[in-house]
Motif scaffolding. Structure first.
Motif, PDB file in Angstrom:
ATOM      1  N   PHE A 287      51.165  64.810  47.116  1.00  0.00           N
ATOM      2  CA  PHE A 287      52.290  65.638  46.665  1.00  0.00           C
ATOM      3  C   PHE A 287      53.450  64.711  46.364  1.00  0.00           C
ATOM      4  N   VAL A 288      53.958  64.763  45.136  1.00  0.00           N
ATOM      5  CA  VAL A 288      55.121  63.931  44.783  1.00  0.00           C
ATOM      6  C   VAL A 288      56.309  64.836  44.467  1.00  0.00           C
ATOM      7  N   TYR A 289      57.492  64.377  44.885  1.00  0.00           N
ATOM      8  CA  TYR A 289      58.710  65.188  44.721  1.00  0.00           C
ATOM      9  C   TYR A 289      59.817  64.401  44.057  1.00  0.00           C
ATOM     10  N   GLY A 290      59.593  63.120  43.772  1.00  0.00           N
ATOM     11  CA  GLY A 290      60.669  62.263  43.271  1.00  0.00           C
ATOM     12  C   GLY A 290      60.304  61.560  41.977  1.00  0.00           C
ATOM     13  N   SER A 291      60.490  60.249  41.999  1.00  0.00           N
ATOM     14  CA  SER A 291      60.348  59.461  40.769  1.00  0.00           C
ATOM     15  C   SER A 291      58.908  59.356  40.293  1.00  0.00           C
ATOM     16  N   LEU A 292      57.940  59.751  41.130  1.00  0.00           N
ATOM     17  CA  LEU A 292      56.525  59.680  40.725  1.00  0.00           C
ATOM     18  C   LEU A 292      56.061  60.946  40.002  1.00  0.00           C
ATOM     19  N   LYS A 293      56.955  61.934  39.838  1.00  0.00           N
ATOM     20  CA  LYS A 293      56.570  63.166  39.134  1.00  0.00           C
ATOM     21  C   LYS A 293      56.370  62.888  37.646  1.00  0.00           C
TER      22      LYS A 293
ATOM     23  N   PRO B 141      65.509  59.350  46.190  1.00  0.00           N
ATOM     24  CA  PRO B 141      65.032  60.575  46.831  1.00  0.00           C
ATOM     25  C   PRO B 141      64.352  60.283  48.164  1.00  0.00           C
TER      26      PRO B 141
ATOM     27  N   GLU C 115      56.176  52.112  46.701  1.00  0.00           N
ATOM     28  CA  GLU C 115      57.050  52.744  47.707  1.00  0.00           C
ATOM     29  C   GLU C 115      57.184  51.882  48.959  1.00  0.00           C
TER      30      GLU C 115
ATOM     31  N   TYR D  32      58.894  53.458  52.427  1.00  0.00           N
ATOM     32  CA  TYR D  32      58.498  54.811  52.819  1.00  0.00           C
ATOM     33  C   TYR D  32      57.295  54.749  53.763  1.00  0.00           C
TER      34      TYR D  32
ATOM     35  N   TYR E 291      55.165  60.858  50.598  1.00  0.00           N
ATOM     36  CA  TYR E 291      55.973  59.720  51.025  1.00  0.00           C
ATOM     37  C   TYR E 291      57.256  60.225  51.668  1.00  0.00           C
TER      38      TYR E 291
HETATM   39  N1  PCA Z   1      58.838  58.558  44.856  1.00  0.00           N
HETATM   40  C1  PCA Z   1      57.986  59.311  45.705  1.00  0.00           C
HETATM   41  C2  PCA Z   1      58.763  59.444  46.958  1.00  0.00           C
HETATM   42  C3  PCA Z   1      60.171  59.406  46.522  1.00  0.00           C
HETATM   43  C4  PCA Z   1      60.139  58.809  45.183  1.00  0.00           C
HETATM   44  O1  PCA Z   1      61.059  58.606  44.442  1.00  0.00           O
HETATM   45  C5  PCA Z   1      57.685  60.646  45.085  1.00  0.00           C
HETATM   46  O2  PCA Z   1      57.965  60.849  43.892  1.00  0.00           O
HETATM   47  O3  PCA Z   1      57.170  61.532  45.779  1.00  0.00           O
END
Ligand code: PCA
Length: 142
Positions: A4-10, A44, A75, A83, A112
Motif C-alpha cells: 500500500f503506497v500513500y506518498g511519492s510512490l503512488k 510524507p 525509502e 522508513y 512504509y
Molecule cells: N513513499 C512511500 C512512503 C512515503 C513516500 O513518500 C509511499 O509512497 O508510500
C-alpha cells in the motif's frame, strides 16, 4: 505480495518510476486511522500509531521481491532517518477497487512508516491529512 503506497510512490507522483509493481485499480484506504504528516511541509510520514488521524487514502500494488527491494532502498528501510516497512490492513475505497480487490477486506499489505522523531519539534509540519496530494508533492524539491 501487496504494498500500500500513500506518498511519492503512488502512480502520478514523483517516485513512481521506482514502483514497478502491478497496480490493483482504484483507491484503497487504511482500515484504521493513522496520523499522516508532511514533515517540514514536504516528506510524507505515516506514523505507526493506529487510532488517531484519518483513514489514509492510497494505492495498492502487487509486487515481486526484487521490486520491493528497489523501493526499500529508496525509502532507506532500516537506515537512520529511513522508513520501516510494516504490515497493515487496507480496504477498497471506491467501486473500481471493490471489483478489483485481490481478497475480501481487510487486505493485509506492506506499508512504509516513519519514526515520530522525524517530525522534529519546531518544524513546519502539515497534518494530519487523509491524503497526500499532487499539491503537497509540488512542495518537495527533488
Ligand atoms: N513513499 C512511500 C512512503 C512515503 C513516500 O513518500 C509511499 O509512497 O508510500
Amino acid at each position: 505480495m501487496l504494498l500500500f503506497v500513500y506518498g511519492s510512490l503512488k502512480e502520478g507522483f514523483p517516485n513512481f518510476h521506482v514502483n514497478r509493481g502491478r497496480r490493483v485499480p482504484g483507491a484503497f484506504r487504511t482500515v484504521q486511522r493513522y496520523p499522516l504528516f508532511l514533515a517540514d511541509g514536504a516528506l510524507p510520514c505515516l506514523l505507526p500509531q493506529p487510532g488517531s488521524g484519518h483513514h489514509i487514502l492510497g494505492q495498492l500494488f502487487e509486487v515481486q521481491a526484487g521490486q520491493l527491494a528497489a523501493m526499500d532502498a529508496l525509502e532507506r528501510v532500516g537506515e537512520p532517518g529511513g522508513y520501516d516497512r510494516l504490515t497493515i490492513d487496507v480496504e477498497p475505497a471506491d467501486d473500481e477497487a471493490r471489483s478489483a480487490a485481490p481478497a475480501a477486506a481487510p487486505i493485509a499489505a506492506f506499508v512504509y512508516v516513519q519514526h515520530e522523531a522525524r517530525l522534529r519539534p519546531g518544524g513546519r509540519h502539515v497534518g494530519p491529512v487523509a491524503e497526500y496530494t499532487l499539491e503537497h508533492a509540488k512542495a518537495l524539491r527533488w
